[in-house]
Design an enzyme around this catalytic site. Sequence first.
Site, mmCIF file in Angstrom:
data_model
loop_
_atom_site.group_PDB
_atom_site.id
_atom_site.type_symbol
_atom_site.label_atom_id
_atom_site.label_comp_id
_atom_site.label_asym_id
_atom_site.label_seq_id
_atom_site.Cartn_x
_atom_site.Cartn_y
_atom_site.Cartn_z
ATOM 1 N N SER A 490 19.695 -15.931 -122.652
ATOM 2 C CA SER A 490 20.373 -14.864 -121.905
ATOM 3 C C SER A 490 20.790 -13.792 -122.896
ATOM 4 O O SER A 490 20.931 -14.074 -124.101
ATOM 5 C CB SER A 490 21.612 -15.458 -121.216
ATOM 6 O OG SER A 490 22.445 -14.413 -120.765
ATOM 7 N N TYR A 503 29.414 -20.232 -121.135
ATOM 8 C CA TYR A 503 28.039 -19.846 -120.797
ATOM 9 C C TYR A 503 27.368 -19.206 -122.016
ATOM 10 O O TYR A 503 26.250 -19.561 -122.392
ATOM 11 C CB TYR A 503 28.060 -18.868 -119.619
ATOM 12 C CG TYR A 503 26.690 -18.440 -119.144
ATOM 13 C CD1 TYR A 503 25.912 -19.275 -118.351
ATOM 14 C CD2 TYR A 503 26.166 -17.202 -119.498
ATOM 15 C CE1 TYR A 503 24.646 -18.878 -117.918
ATOM 16 C CE2 TYR A 503 24.910 -16.797 -119.071
ATOM 17 C CZ TYR A 503 24.153 -17.641 -118.281
ATOM 18 O OH TYR A 503 22.908 -17.255 -117.866
#
Length: 620
Positions: A490, A503
Amino acid sequence: MGSGVGSGRGKGQPYGSGGRSGGGAAGEAGTGTGAGLAGARERWVRTGGIELCVAELGDPARPTVLLVHGYPDSKEVWSEVARGLADRFHVVLYDVRGCGRSTAPQPLRGGFTLEKLTDDFLAVADAVSPDRPVHLVGHDWGSVQGWEFTTARRTEGRIASFTSMSGPSLDHFGHWLKKRTARPTPRRAAQLLNQSAKSWYIYMLHTPVLPELVWKGPLGKRWPKILQRAEKLPAGDYPTASLPTDAAHGAWLYRDNVLPRLRRPRADAYAHCPVQLITPTGDAFLSPRLYDDLEQWAPQLIRRTLPAKHWVPRTRPDQLVFWIGEFITAKEERDPARRAVATGAHADRFGGQLVLVTGAASGIGRATAFAFAEAGARIVAVDRDAEGAARTADMSRLIGAAQAWAEAVDVSDETAMEKLAEKVHAEYGTVDVLVNNAGIGLSGSLLQTGTEDWKAVLDVNLWGVIHGCRIFGKRMTDRGQGGHIVNIASAAAFLPSKVLPAYSTSKAAVLMLSECLRAELAGQGIGVSAICPGLINTGITSTARFTGVPAEEEKRRQAKAARMYGLRNYPPEKVADAILRAVVRNQAVVPVTPEARGALLLSRFAPRALRALARLGPRP
Ligand code: NAI
């Protein structure tokens, strides 16, 4: 041309086991089984004073596939491919004149012309498949010969299809050279220089006597090690002990044919059957540019590309078996509705490859499964959502996947992943492309994120990827035929943030493990890519957890995030395109959206700016 058929004689031996019945000398009478060709039936075909050693596998009632080897090889170069094809086809291989256990012409000079090699092919084809045309497959000089057979008028009606790899038509090559020397542009001059540099060995082979001395001396002894090191060939039953003599005799292939044909290429060298061209992109001897004009010579052309070096029959037999089998089956069935190749982007590359995608029931995973399906791959759609995975598999089949299956697995469960790998390996084969995509979102400050939440996000986003890489990567390396692993990281991997500590940490770890694994597997032809998408409009916003807030507030934040991602509206299909491109180009780190690209640049060149931005970010 006189030709005839005899019974088997003599036995070939793997390289290094000593002894060889060289060109002209045949072994003892008896039923032979060629080295590396266990179970093959042998016979001898006589033509023009030569005895050709022919091996057959499979049912003679089935369509015949005729495999022609290159230089400096014997028919055993095909042993793995032949075994893979034998359950569906009548597979025939022969030692080209002067190679393996076939006899050599006397004198050698003038005995290896393409005209004489065409006589040999016709004699073998008449002996093994008198009533039906054969499907021809050639590698290296076997492919150079194949082009001659496929474009000569006297072979018309005897060849049903031709699969060519790493060996151009000398006539086409001659025209290619003429075009580039007659009207040189900077691009054409660069292409000429590139191919000239790759052709160094052709000049060497034109010197008298020296190649013979070198092959029968040091080079012949060292060749197997050189192949293992430079071409990453697995050790095994190849090359055979006849190599030094094969190589010495085979020098006449070049001397008898190359200069005359390149000087005066035939003007009518048009293929009279469908052709499948397989181009290894890492071939040290041939530039892929050589085939730029091929449609002009072979109107029914299908192209395939393979990230591999020159000796694909040894390094990529599984992929060749699939492509050859699919091409022949499409031709045999004569069903116009059945395409030999899917039509999606990169179908030349992914047709028939086994692609496993985790988190395939939704969003980026589903779009990725579909993109590979459109390219004709075989899809394994994995998700903990069994119904969603089944739907992805069903739709993949509809849009072009060669085959598709669904598996319900939680990627964070190591035992379940082991079982999945065992099943996939046993039932569908070794995975060619693995996409570790399954992931979950979690938002909330570090101080408000409890151990259970940390565990949940790391279990899926990090451990799921680790299990996938380890368990499937091990099988890829065991197979030794390359592959690719894609990990979905990501942009959060390089963006510090006070709202996404868990995350972002999980994704930063995925990015780093991808870089480490890429270094580890580079020598084995396995690529690793980390994809950093950016804000993508998927269902992740409605399932992501928000810690430290009451349930109602969590729902409100989920809806707000969904609205924001919806407004940005970047589709998962574009991420899927980037994933396929990353595999084709073997890219290390791929930021997808403009904001992800910008964040990567800032993290490299202005990390302080990112730290300042992290403080400014929304309140947790
Ligand atoms: P999504 O929620 O639409 O799809 C994720 C899929 O993974 C779902 O089908 C879900 O059932 C499955 N999954 C979740 N946990 C699993 C487990 N333990 N085992 C098996 N399957 C599991 O989300 P999206 O957006 O498609 O996300 C895919 C990947 O892309 C994730 O790794 C995510 O972190 C990453 N990503 C997404 C971005 C976005 O903006 N949507 C941005 C950057 C990365």
